[in-house]
Design a protein around this motif. Structure first.
Motif, PDB file in Angstrom:
ATOM      1  N   LEU A  55      -4.254  -5.274   0.519  1.00  0.00           N
ATOM      2  CA  LEU A  55      -4.401  -4.409   1.691  1.00  0.00           C
ATOM      3  C   LEU A  55      -4.244  -2.938   1.335  1.00  0.00           C
ATOM      4  N   LEU A  56      -3.404  -2.649   0.354  1.00  0.00           N
ATOM      5  CA  LEU A  56      -3.147  -1.263  -0.047  1.00  0.00           C
ATOM      6  C   LEU A  56      -4.022  -0.809  -1.207  1.00  0.00           C
ATOM      7  N   GLY A  57      -4.808  -1.715  -1.768  1.00  0.00           N
ATOM      8  CA  GLY A  57      -5.699  -1.362  -2.861  1.00  0.00           C
ATOM      9  C   GLY A  57      -4.993  -1.116  -4.172  1.00  0.00           C
ATOM     10  N   VAL A  58      -3.917  -1.884  -4.426  1.00  0.00           N
ATOM     11  CA  VAL A  58      -3.150  -1.714  -5.665  1.00  0.00           C
ATOM     12  C   VAL A  58      -2.935  -3.085  -6.311  1.00  0.00           C
ATOM     13  N   LEU A  59      -2.134  -3.127  -7.374  1.00  0.00           N
ATOM     14  CA  LEU A  59      -1.866  -4.370  -8.078  1.00  0.00           C
ATOM     15  C   LEU A  59      -0.613  -5.052  -7.533  1.00  0.00           C
ATOM     16  N   PRO A  60      -0.560  -6.385  -7.536  1.00  0.00           N
ATOM     17  CA  PRO A  60       0.645  -7.075  -7.051  1.00  0.00           C
ATOM     18  C   PRO A  60       1.917  -6.638  -7.769  1.00  0.00           C
ATOM     19  N   GLY A  61       1.816  -6.375  -9.065  1.00  0.00           N
ATOM     20  CA  GLY A  61       2.986  -5.958  -9.824  1.00  0.00           C
ATOM     21  C   GLY A  61       3.483  -4.567  -9.469  1.00  0.00           C
ATOM     22  N   GLU A  62       2.714  -3.844  -8.628  1.00  0.00           N
ATOM     23  CA  GLU A  62       3.117  -2.504  -8.217  1.00  0.00           C
ATOM     24  C   GLU A  62       3.833  -2.498  -6.860  1.00  0.00           C
ATOM     25  N   ILE A  63       4.047  -3.685  -6.298  1.00  0.00           N
ATOM     26  CA  ILE A  63       4.687  -3.803  -4.984  1.00  0.00           C
ATOM     27  C   ILE A  63       6.135  -4.250  -5.142  1.00  0.00           C
ATOM     28  N   VAL A  64       7.054  -3.470  -4.584  1.00  0.00           N
ATOM     29  CA  VAL A  64       8.473  -3.818  -4.548  1.00  0.00           C
ATOM     30  C   VAL A  64       8.869  -3.931  -3.086  1.00  0.00           C
ATOM     31  N   PHE A  65       9.405  -5.068  -2.691  1.00  0.00           N
ATOM     32  CA  PHE A  65       9.855  -5.252  -1.319  1.00  0.00           C
ATOM     33  C   PHE A  65      11.274  -4.713  -1.162  1.00  0.00           C
ATOM     34  N   THR A  66      11.483  -3.947  -0.094  1.00  0.00           N
ATOM     35  CA  THR A  66      12.777  -3.311   0.158  1.00  0.00           C
ATOM     36  C   THR A  66      13.236  -3.649   1.573  1.00  0.00           C
ATOM     37  N   SER A  67      14.339  -3.034   1.977  1.00  0.00           N
ATOM     38  CA  SER A  67      14.843  -3.237   3.332  1.00  0.00           C
ATOM     39  C   SER A  67      14.298  -2.196   4.305  1.00  0.00           C
ATOM     40  N   GLY A  68      13.492  -1.264   3.838  1.00  0.00           N
ATOM     41  CA  GLY A  68      12.925  -0.265   4.737  1.00  0.00           C
ATOM     42  C   GLY A  68      12.764   1.086   4.083  1.00  0.00           C
TER      43      GLY A  68
END
Length: 383
Positions: A55-68
């Motif tokens: 959805l953001l046009g990036v790689l899965p390894g570039e996504i870090v899930f946070t609390s906000g």
């Protein structure tokens, strides 16, 4: 109820609540566990990561899930400082950042980092030239908010990103919390290294967020104790929240163009109405604003009194950013724009979502016409 405080938080989509409940009940395993229940949770976690990345046009390894947003901003800013402090101790930001960025920089100053706080013009916009002039040989980070949370002013982050191409050792962080779903931003075209988003700003549940970390960028972790989220954020993942946020992001971005058009129509109606009120001072400049925020001052009227007066009519607006609304005094953002103390200390923020309607805007107009003269009369009597 007319809810015009969407920049503080949005109402979760019903489908998102349903998803959260389903995942919390059925996929309760720890994604780090090796048994089948844990592996099932891990698969769902990675599916969410892949969908968010797409959805953001990036790689899965570039996504870090946070609390906000607050955690994401702190991890981006402090994590960069910790990781690259041997390269330099000079960092750059603006005078109109959200408290979670501004106070992170203040903490770093106590750790012997030198911070340059860039000024803004009367519209609340930082210039690309100011960024260029501030860069030094020991600069390691530039952090700029995309959409100001109080005025809606949209910063030239893509232009700043292009400028920073000539400075490959300077990382670029963008606080995109107020922009996601309202002001499109290409992470690749903007040459952005770090980008913060918060789920409850786009109709997800609270306690969810995303930090984009460009491949090759390293951060010093703030939370130690495990290897979750690429070892940047230790702790058991909030799987139900992550899956719910992923759904909210998909729903928001799928309808983004129509939503922006609708909010812009509501905002334009508000601008036209407020210009008819002699006492009103518009602090949001339409030409450089996101479509969902209108900031207006009524000098001589205490903003908290106006907020409560409108609440009696079932209308909910705010004063400053929610994270700063309980602190007294004039808005630091508005003061940085050159407004005087009285104007900066009498502002309210009206913030919209695509769920708001034109009838709600007109009901707000009727209510304001009723309450404002009474409040000014009380002010005159007290004098």
């Amino acid at each position: 109820m007319i809810y015009f405080d969407n920049s503080a938080t949005t109402r979760p989509y019903p489908e998102v609540i349903e998803t959260y409940t389903t995942v919390a009940q059925r996929y309760f395993g720890n994604p780090s566990s090796l048994h089948g229940i844990g592996m099932e949770a891990e698969r769902l976690l990675q599916q969410s990561r892949s969908l968010v990345a797409r959805l953001l046009g990036v790689l899965p390894g570039e996504i870090v899930f946070t609390s906000g947003g607050t955690e994401g901003n702190n991890l981006a800013v402090k994590g960069t400082a910790l990781q690259y402090r041997s390269r330099g101790r000079h960092i750059i930001t603006t005078k109109i950042e959200h408290a979670s960025v501004a106070q992170a920089f203040e903490q770093l100053e106590q750790l012997d980092f030198e911070v340059t706080y860039l000024p803004v013009d009367q519209r609340g916009i930082v210039s690309v030239e100011a960024v260029q002039r501030a860069i030094r040989s020991d600069t390691i980070l530039v952090s700029v908010i995309h959409v100001n949370s109080e005025t809606g002013a949209v910063q030239p982050v893509e232009e700043i990103g292009r400028l920073l191409r000539a400075h490959p050792k300077v990382l670029f962080h963008v606080d995109h919390v107020q922009g996601i779903g309202k002001v499109p931003l290409s992470l690749s075209a903007g040459d952005i290294d770090l980008c913060t988003m918060s789920g409850h700003k786009f109709h997800s549940v609270k306690g969810t967020g995303i930090l984009f970390v460009r491949s090759g960028v390293q951060l010093g972790p703030l939370l130690s104790g495990g290897q979750q989220e690429h070892a940047y954020r230790s702790g058991t993942e909030n799987l139900a929240g992550i899956v719910a946020m992923t759904k909210a992001l998909r729903m928001t971005l799928e309808n983004q163009d129509a939503n922006i058009k609708h909010m812009r129509q509501l905002q334009t109606e508000l601008f036209c109405f407020l210009r008819t009120i002699p006492e009103a001072v518009l602090n949001t400049t339409p030409e450089v604003s996101a479509p969902h925020i209108v900031n207006v001052s009524f000098p001589g009227v205490k903003p908290e009194v106006l907020v409560h007066a409108l609440e009696e009519h079932g209308i909910y607006v705010s004063t400053k950013s929610a994270c700063s609304s309980k602190t007294g005094g004039a808005s630091g953002i508005l003061l940085a724009m050159g407004l005087n103390e009285q104007t900066a200390g009498s502002a309210i923020r009206i913030s919209l979502s695509a769920e708001n309607t034109m009838e709600e805007v007109r009901e707000f107009q009727r209510a304001l016409r009723q309450v404002l003269p009474k409040l000014y009369e009380v002010t005159r009597l007290r004098k």
